[in-house]
Motif scaffolding. Sequence first.
Motif, PDB file in Angstrom:
ATOM      1  N   GLN A 257     -27.984  35.809  34.006  1.00 43.47           N
ATOM      2  CA  GLN A 257     -28.319  34.440  34.426  1.00 43.47           C
ATOM      3  C   GLN A 257     -27.346  34.011  35.523  1.00 43.47           C
ATOM      4  N   ALA A 258     -27.627  34.449  36.754  1.00 41.45           N
ATOM      5  CA  ALA A 258     -26.742  34.126  37.878  1.00 41.45           C
ATOM      6  C   ALA A 258     -27.194  32.846  38.556  1.00 41.45           C
ATOM      7  N   ASN A 259     -28.497  32.724  38.737  1.00 44.94           N
ATOM      8  CA  ASN A 259     -29.072  31.578  39.425  1.00 44.94           C
ATOM      9  C   ASN A 259     -30.582  31.641  39.160  1.00 44.94           C
ATOM     10  N   GLU A 260     -31.156  30.520  38.736  1.00 46.93           N
ATOM     11  CA  GLU A 260     -32.589  30.486  38.414  1.00 46.93           C
ATOM     12  C   GLU A 260     -33.452  30.906  39.608  1.00 46.93           C
ATOM     13  N   ARG A 261     -32.971  30.553  40.824  1.00 48.30           N
ATOM     14  CA  ARG A 261     -33.758  30.884  42.027  1.00 48.30           C
ATOM     15  C   ARG A 261     -33.814  32.394  42.267  1.00 48.30           C
ATOM     16  N   ILE A 262     -32.740  33.117  41.893  1.00 44.80           N
ATOM     17  CA  ILE A 262     -32.746  34.582  42.030  1.00 44.80           C
ATOM     18  C   ILE A 262     -33.876  35.144  41.167  1.00 44.80           C
ATOM     19  N   LEU A 263     -34.001  34.608  39.949  1.00 45.28           N
ATOM     20  CA  LEU A 263     -35.016  35.115  39.012  1.00 45.28           C
ATOM     21  C   LEU A 263     -36.428  34.786  39.506  1.00 45.28           C
ATOM     22  N   GLY A 285     -24.916  27.788  32.479  1.00 42.47           N
ATOM     23  CA  GLY A 285     -24.377  28.251  33.761  1.00 42.47           C
ATOM     24  C   GLY A 285     -24.295  29.765  33.756  1.00 42.47           C
ATOM     25  N   ASN A 286     -23.615  30.293  34.750  1.00 41.97           N
ATOM     26  CA  ASN A 286     -23.427  31.746  34.843  1.00 41.97           C
ATOM     27  C   ASN A 286     -22.195  32.109  34.011  1.00 41.97           C
ATOM     28  N   THR A 287     -22.412  32.832  32.909  1.00 42.13           N
ATOM     29  CA  THR A 287     -21.296  33.200  32.025  1.00 42.13           C
ATOM     30  C   THR A 287     -20.909  34.670  32.205  1.00 42.13           C
TER      31      THR A 287
END
Length: 329
Positions: A257-263, A285-287
């Motif tokens: 889960q780095a960034n929703e837009r990446i997914l 967030g990004n954990t």
Amino acid sequence: MNYCRISGLGYYLPEKVLTNQDLEKMVDTSDEWIRQRTGIELRHIAGEDELPSDMALKASLQALEQSQIKPEDLDFILVATLYPDQLMPNTACELQRKLGISNVPSLDISAACSGFVYGLSIASQYIQSGTYKNILVVGTETLHHITNYEDRTTCILFGDGAGAFVVSQTDDPQKGCVYHQELQAYGDLGELLFISSPGAKQAAKKDFNTGKQDTYIHMDGQKVFRKAVQIMCDAYEKALKDTGRTPDQIDWLVPHQANERILKKFCKSTSFPEEKVIFDIKETGNTSSASIPLSMARAVEQGKIKRGQDILMVAMGGGMTSGSILLRY
Ligand code: COA
């Protein structure tokens, strides 16, 4: 044949939260900008005395309980973390001590946000070879210590948390198995995402003892974004090709889960349905290395992911490193 199955899952998120509204008071940003560009609304922050090993312990005890395996039955402990309790002993040894056991090989894995997938891959090799029966694999992070809360391009992203899997040997692949795995690294892209201190590189510099060490995460956000999408698309295509599967034979994608837009970009590029992607960044967030076990454990808890389903995990992070695993849960 020996197969590697996930026998238990656990996670832990610290109580304290840092919302987008809190960040608005710290840097020049807005809740709307953060939500639109990342999908994040809040992240959890570890307590003052809460160490990565403490959070790992909480996630591990849950995973052990679910797997019905006692700490004494563990054969190996692997802890992925970007920022360990200390340089020595490693966090895995600290976790072992806190679990009240001794005499178990324990190793930290340093592969940034891909660390957990690296750990799971190593664990599955030991299980499949018959060397070990039960392995604890953990991702745990207190990223707030290395986040610069004056840098609006990074401080909006990161959060603290931990996730743990117990993986165990089985002779029945219907109960769970690993179908495919691939690790990768691109050392030539190291400058896109780095933390230079503590480390010998900084120590070798003359100003090491002047208190000017830079312990923060540095990132070229746009380049990391583009590479992350490419890594996800490549890992997905490779997993399909190597296993001879079609997209409908993957039940869930559990990505880092780095960034929703990446997914979302990945889904658009590959036509993989968004409904089959675990999106779990809004409240975490990004954990980093904790993100995959954390989001998988939460998706199972929420009843989304069920036993017998086929899951593709894909991670990417500083290094740059990447890793993917296709498994039956
Ligand atoms: N609030 C408001 N504005 C911000 C901001 C913030 N928190 N951070 C940056 N901006 C500004 C920039 O200064 C820039 O302004 P300008 O156009 O006046 O120069 C503008 O917003 C656009 O910046 P840009 O860097 O193009 O934004 P982006 O759409 O690439 O989003 C990230 C930035 C960091 C969210 C995005 O690049 C990202 O998520 N990258 C991947 C990071 C990641 O996943 N890292 C971990 C990998 S494991």
